[in-house]
Design an enzyme around this catalytic site. Structure first.
Site, PDB file in Angstrom:
ATOM      1  N   HIS A  24     -43.155 -13.564  -6.661  1.00 54.22           N
ATOM      2  CA  HIS A  24     -44.049 -14.731  -6.764  1.00 54.22           C
ATOM      3  C   HIS A  24     -44.716 -14.848  -8.149  1.00 54.22           C
ATOM      4  CE1 HIS A  24     -47.510 -12.174  -5.887  1.00 54.22           C
ATOM      5  NE2 HIS A  24     -47.324 -12.126  -4.614  1.00 54.22           N
ATOM      6  N   HIS A  78     -50.388  -7.441   8.055  1.00 56.79           N
ATOM      7  CA  HIS A  78     -50.578  -8.409   6.969  1.00 56.79           C
ATOM      8  C   HIS A  78     -49.524  -9.496   7.126  1.00 56.79           C
ATOM      9  CE1 HIS A  78     -51.425 -10.031   3.077  1.00 56.79           C
ATOM     10  NE2 HIS A  78     -50.580  -9.328   2.371  1.00 56.79           N
ATOM     11  N   GLU A  80     -48.565 -11.833   4.744  1.00 54.48           N
ATOM     12  CA  GLU A  80     -47.893 -12.386   3.565  1.00 54.48           C
ATOM     13  C   GLU A  80     -46.375 -12.318   3.793  1.00 54.48           C
ATOM     14  OE1 GLU A  80     -49.366 -11.000  -0.236  1.00 54.48           O
ATOM     15  OE2 GLU A  80     -48.331 -12.615  -1.293  1.00 54.48           O
ATOM     16  N   ASP A  82     -43.753 -11.418   2.324  1.00 50.45           N
ATOM     17  CA  ASP A  82     -42.913 -10.249   2.016  1.00 50.45           C
ATOM     18  C   ASP A  82     -42.941  -9.226   3.157  1.00 50.45           C
ATOM     19  OD1 ASP A  82     -45.599 -10.018   1.099  1.00 50.45           O
ATOM     20  OD2 ASP A  82     -45.118  -8.322  -0.161  1.00 50.45           O
ATOM     21  N   HIS A 145     -55.509  -7.383   0.653  1.00 49.16           N
ATOM     22  CA  HIS A 145     -55.997  -8.332  -0.329  1.00 49.16           C
ATOM     23  C   HIS A 145     -55.997  -9.764   0.202  1.00 49.16           C
ATOM     24  CE1 HIS A 145     -51.911  -9.866  -1.834  1.00 49.16           C
ATOM     25  NE2 HIS A 145     -51.678  -9.095  -0.806  1.00 49.16           N
ATOM     26  N   ASP A 164     -50.482  -3.149   1.910  1.00 49.43           N
ATOM     27  CA  ASP A 164     -50.264  -3.280   0.464  1.00 49.43           C
ATOM     28  C   ASP A 164     -50.990  -2.196  -0.348  1.00 49.43           C
ATOM     29  OD1 ASP A 164     -48.539  -5.466   0.069  1.00 49.43           O
ATOM     30  OD2 ASP A 164     -50.154  -6.890   0.423  1.00 49.43           O
ATOM     31  N   TYR A 196     -49.465  -2.254 -10.338  1.00 51.33           N
ATOM     32  CA  TYR A 196     -49.688  -2.871  -9.026  1.00 51.33           C
ATOM     33  C   TYR A 196     -51.173  -3.166  -8.823  1.00 51.33           C
ATOM     34  CZ  TYR A 196     -48.970  -3.210  -3.912  1.00 51.33           C
ATOM     35  OH  TYR A 196     -48.914  -3.618  -2.599  1.00 51.33           O
ATOM     36  N   HIS A 229     -45.079  -0.960   0.280  1.00 49.76           N
ATOM     37  CA  HIS A 229     -44.203  -1.078  -0.902  1.00 49.76           C
ATOM     38  C   HIS A 229     -44.108   0.298  -1.566  1.00 49.76           C
ATOM     39  CE1 HIS A 229     -44.169  -5.491  -1.027  1.00 49.76           C
ATOM     40  NE2 HIS A 229     -45.488  -5.494  -0.960  1.00 49.76           N
TER      41      HIS A 229
HETATM   42 FE1  FEO Z   1     -49.769  -8.994   0.214  1.00 49.71          FE
HETATM   43 FE2  FEO Z   1     -46.930  -7.096  -0.148  1.00 49.71          FE
HETATM   44  O1  FEO Z   1     -47.966  -8.568   0.351  1.00 49.71           O
END
Ligand code: FEO
Length: 405
Positions: A24, A78, A80, A82, A145, A164, A196, A229
């Site tokens: 993104h 979460h 989001e 991803d 976040h 995250d 990150y 991640h």
């Molecule tokens: Fe806030 Fe890895 O997405």
């Protein structure tokens, strides 16, 4: 990659994205991974999913351990995309699963999917899901976040699934930090952690400190942190927690990042005496030409250093576009505990240096004024002034840095 057992009957079932370079808009030169975890307990429980392109990868990993229809609980830490954009595919295979999610997570999920036939359990901090041998404690982490964010602590495994937080954008065949350090290097891992944090978590330093204090108060015994991640922290997770506390407290190295752009090389030529002046004060310096460097890398370099000089030519009485964009983006990241100065060239009316200081003031950063400007092209006299300006700035950076030691 195949499923990997990270704790007894708890498996990583995620996907490694070796090819992604634009996350993104954030540059990921080392790719990333989308980690999710399957608990093979009496109640089979999946924690998180993966980016939609990789749905089949996680489904295949789940299938290597169980039929997906046996999943009874799906924890969504979460929403989001991803992590959550393959939930519909998982739910199609596990229609009886109950989704455990925060209130804000449910509201967000309703905007992305038709959730009318899915079963939900809204959870908040302190709620527990017993899966058989394991108890899963939910910890809401709003704005770390996103508003929906939460973490899950698996008590009997001393495992924190941290979403995250504590992640890194690294694609690797190593699933654990110690394996990665052995095959790559400690500094590569550290650099990825800073990158990150700087690009994703920088605005949330106060929240991070408060949340870590809350977790410490709860007395959770954690011997592994599994983010969504990158690699899993199994060799002393205390060190990554301390690293986060340090960054939240504004820790930086005694160094200076010089971030600039240029039209006809005049501003670029100024970086040569600037660098020499900084160096002659005994401070390390990194020069970053913004037009040749992805913005997320420039943000990381700024965040590593205690001081930063921003260089911009004046165009139409204002900042050069790439520098204006950079400072605008930086303002959103709400940097703290950094000292800033500005330099640049101009032809007739100036403006870029003035505008840079206006931006620093909006960010409430420490500033070193006045900046330095040269007309058209630096003369020998200008070069001497740049050198002296840099020496003085470097001395201020040293003085300012003392406050954080
Ligand atoms: Fe806030 Fe890895 O997405």
């Amino acid at each position: 990659m195949k499923a990997v057992e990270i704790k007894p009957d708890i498996f990583w079932v995620g996907a490694v994205d070796w090819a992604v370079r634009d996350f993104h808009g954030y540059v990921t030169p080392n790719g990333t991974s989308y980690n999710n975890y399957l608990i093979m307990d009496k109640q089979i429980t999946l924690l998180d999913s993966v980016k939609h392109d990789f749905a089949q990868v996680t489904i295949d990993n789940i299938r290597s351990l169980t039929d997906p229809s046996a999943i009874m609980n799906l924890v969504i830490n979460h929403i989001e995309p991803d992590h959550a954009s393959s939930i519909d595919k998982i739910m199609a295979l596990a229609p009886n699963a109950t989704i455990y999610i925060s209130d804000k997570g449910k509201k967000g999920l309703d905007r992305h999917f038709d959730t009318s036939n899915w079963k939900f359990r809204i959870v908040k901090t302190g709620d527990i899901l017993n899966t058989g041998r394991y108890n899963l404690l939910f910890l809401e982490t709003p704005m770390l976040h996103w508003p929906d964010s939460m973490m899950t602590y698996v008590k009997e495994a001393k495992l924190l699934i941290s979403q995250d937080a504590f992640g890194q954008h690294i694609a690797t065949s190593s699933r654990f930090d110690d394996d990665f350090i052995e095959s790559a290097s400690h500094s590569e891992l550290e650099d990825s952690v800073i990158d990150y944090y700087a690009n994703i978590l920088m605005p949330f330093g106060q929240l991070i400190k408060a949340k870590i204090a809350e977790v410490q108060k709860l007395g959770l015994d954690i011997d592994m942190i599994a983010p969504d991640h990158g690699v899993i922290w199994r060799s002393g997770p205390g060190s990554i927690i301390q690293k986060y506390l340090d960054m939240a407290n504004g820790k930086a190295s005694l160094s200076i990042a010089v971030i600039y752009d240029t039209m006809w090389r005049s501003t670029e030529l100024m970086t040569i005496p600037l660098m020499q002046g900084i160096k002659d004060e005994g401070i390390d310096c990194k020069i970053i030409k913004l037009r040749a460097t992805p913005m997320s890398i420039a943000i990381k370099e700024l965040w590593k250093a205690r001081g930063c000089l921003i260089g911009s030519p004046t165009i139409n009485n204002i900042l050069y576009p790439s520098i204006a964009e950079f400072l605008n983006h930086l303002r959103g990241l709400r940097p703290k505990n950094r000292i800033m100065g500005a330099f640049g060239s101009y032809g007739w009316g100036g403006g870029a240096v003035r505008d840079a200081y206006d931006e620093f003031k909006k960010m409430k950063l420490e500033i070193f004024e006045p900046g330095i400007q040269v007309l058209y092209k630096p003369s020998q006299e200008d070069e001497k002034k740049c050198y002296e300006f840099a020496r003085e700035f470097a001395r201020k950076v040293k003085e300012y840095h003392e406050k954080f030691i």
